[in-house]
Motif scaffolding. Structure first.
Motif, mmCIF file in Angstrom:
data_model
loop_
_atom_site.group_PDB
_atom_site.id
_atom_site.type_symbol
_atom_site.label_atom_id
_atom_site.label_comp_id
_atom_site.label_asym_id
_atom_site.label_seq_id
_atom_site.Cartn_x
_atom_site.Cartn_y
_atom_site.Cartn_z
ATOM 1 N N SER A 121 0.847 -1.189 0.000
ATOM 2 C CA SER A 121 0.000 0.000 0.000
ATOM 3 C C SER A 121 0.880 1.235 0.000
ATOM 4 O O SER A 121 1.855 1.309 0.746
ATOM 5 C CB SER A 121 -0.910 -0.017 1.239
ATOM 6 O OG SER A 121 -1.764 1.088 1.274
ATOM 7 N N GLY A 123 0.628 5.665 -0.282
ATOM 8 C CA GLY A 123 -0.162 6.885 -0.334
ATOM 9 C C GLY A 123 0.734 8.099 -0.264
ATOM 10 O O GLY A 123 1.963 7.988 -0.327
ATOM 11 N N LEU A 145 -2.798 4.584 6.342
ATOM 12 C CA LEU A 145 -3.063 5.349 5.127
ATOM 13 C C LEU A 145 -4.574 5.474 4.967
ATOM 14 O O LEU A 145 -5.310 4.531 5.237
ATOM 15 C CB LEU A 145 -2.464 4.668 3.896
ATOM 16 C CG LEU A 145 -0.939 4.691 3.775
ATOM 17 C CD1 LEU A 145 -0.489 3.789 2.632
ATOM 18 C CD2 LEU A 145 -0.423 6.115 3.560
ATOM 19 N N ASN A 150 -4.984 6.045 -2.284
ATOM 20 C CA ASN A 150 -4.202 4.899 -1.829
ATOM 21 C C ASN A 150 -4.110 3.845 -2.928
ATOM 22 O O ASN A 150 -5.131 3.364 -3.430
ATOM 23 C CB ASN A 150 -4.869 4.294 -0.588
ATOM 24 C CG ASN A 150 -4.037 3.194 0.050
ATOM 25 O OD1 ASN A 150 -2.905 2.928 -0.341
ATOM 26 N ND2 ASN A 150 -4.615 2.531 1.038
ATOM 27 N N ASP A 173 -10.345 2.290 6.448
ATOM 28 C CA ASP A 173 -8.976 2.395 5.941
ATOM 29 C C ASP A 173 -7.940 2.087 7.017
ATOM 30 O O ASP A 173 -6.970 1.369 6.770
ATOM 31 C CB ASP A 173 -8.721 3.769 5.322
ATOM 32 C CG ASP A 173 -9.283 4.921 6.150
ATOM 33 O OD1 ASP A 173 -9.701 4.702 7.312
ATOM 34 O OD2 ASP A 173 -9.315 6.059 5.634
ATOM 35 N N SER A 177 -5.226 -0.936 7.074
ATOM 36 C CA SER A 177 -3.799 -0.648 7.248
ATOM 37 C C SER A 177 -3.172 -1.558 8.295
ATOM 38 O O SER A 177 -2.098 -2.146 8.075
ATOM 39 C CB SER A 177 -3.607 0.819 7.670
ATOM 40 O OG SER A 177 -3.978 1.712 6.647
ATOM 41 N N GLU A 189 4.595 5.986 2.494
ATOM 42 C CA GLU A 189 4.083 7.297 2.094
ATOM 43 C C GLU A 189 5.193 8.012 1.333
ATOM 44 O O GLU A 189 6.299 8.167 1.856
ATOM 45 C CB GLU A 189 3.677 8.097 3.331
ATOM 46 C CG GLU A 189 3.090 9.460 3.034
ATOM 47 C CD GLU A 189 2.712 10.188 4.317
ATOM 48 O OE1 GLU A 189 1.551 10.068 4.740
ATOM 49 O OE2 GLU A 189 3.597 10.862 4.886
#
Length: 291
Positions: A121, A123, A145, A150, A173, A177, A189
């Motif tokens: 994942s 973001g 995130l 995302n 979300d 996560s 990130e």
């Protein structure tokens, strides 16, 4: 072993949207991905028909009507399943009001391509109400995130059980996560880009010379946030106590902001405590009452 992205599909979850604003955001997104799945949770049937009609002639756009509000998690799961059938291996999850820059997906893809296979994942920071929201100042591995913006690996989401539908909305979300992290996946990130996103109806306020921002979520949203937080806290305190304590602090801070000056304070406070009660007793799913 580095990552490889073969096909990215985006899913936009909508609920009684501003159709033209949604269309503008769609146009920016469409050029960046292989297809866009719109999952409509609207409880306004005429508006849903207008939305479907607005996108009917668009190439690589797939409209799915949920025939009412089935919750964001259910909508995301429908979008994920449809994207998987279209051959996608990565899914970009989006809210209807989020606006991405034109190179957003390309930047995230380039970061993924040099990341190891454990990354599931990715973001970016986002702007809302003139403020920037980010877990880290310089990017890197993160704990949480948000849904919008995302890019998630479909196989990883399926491995951990998809999006949690009993939450209905809010903390869906954050729950995903943590479940990804528990399964050994990483979240990252990147600060190479960012996007515009709206959190509630933010207002700038002042109390005793201190300026702060109030989100002004509806009583129903306050209910879901409070209820799902309680479940999230209970399930994850032993795994990540510092994260849970931070979320508890955020919850208390939001309650103080409501009491200091938001409209419908009494109703919102009642909704919060009803949410806490239902979270304690495990009453989940769609709320049947009215605030």
């Amino acid at each position: 072993m580095k990552q490889q992205i073969n096909k990215i599909i985006a899913v936009i979850v909508t609920f009684n949207p501003d159709i033209e604003r949604l269309y503008e955001n769609f146009l920016v997104l469409r050029s960046q991905v292989a297809g866009v799945v719109i999952v409509d949770n609207s409880d306004n049937s005429p508006l849903a028909k207008q939305t479907q009609s607005r996108f009917a002639e668009e190439d690589f756009c797939y409209y799915l009507n949920n025939s009412g509000n089935q919750g964001i998690a259910h909508a995301l799961n429908r979008g994920l399943e449809y994207a998987s059938k279209l051959g996608a291996d990565w899914l970009l999850t989006m809210d209807q009001d989020s606006c991405l820059p034109k190179n957003y997906v390309a930047i995230l893809s380039s970061v993924i391509s040099v990341s190891d296979a454990s990354v599931a994942s990715i973001g970016t920071p986002f702007y809302s109400g003139g403020r920037v929201f980010s877990e880290k100042k310089s990017g890197g591995s993160v704990k949480l995130l948000i849904t919008s913006g995302n890019l998630v690996q479909i196989n990883a989401v399926q491995k951990v059980g998809n999006f949690r539908e009993d939450f209905f909305i809010d903390y869906v979300d954050f729950d995903l996560s943590v479940r990804l992290r528990k399964a050994g996946f990483k979240l990252i990130e990147t600060h190479e880009t960012n996007f515009q996103h709206r959190l509630g109806l933010p207002e700038k306020r002042t109390f005793l010379g201190t300026t702060y921002f109030s989100s002004n979520y509806s009583p129903l949203r306050q209910y879901y946030m409070s209820r799902n937080r309680i479940v999230f806290f209970r399930e994850n305190f032993l795994y990540d106590p510092l994260l849970v304590l931070k979320c508890v602090y955020d919850m208390m801070k939001e309650l103080v902001k409501i009491l200091l000056g938001e409209k419908a304070r009494a109703i919102k406070t009642r909704a919060i405590f009803e949410g806490i009660r239902d979270g304690i007793f495990g009453k989940m799913g769609k709320h049947s009452g009215i605030f």
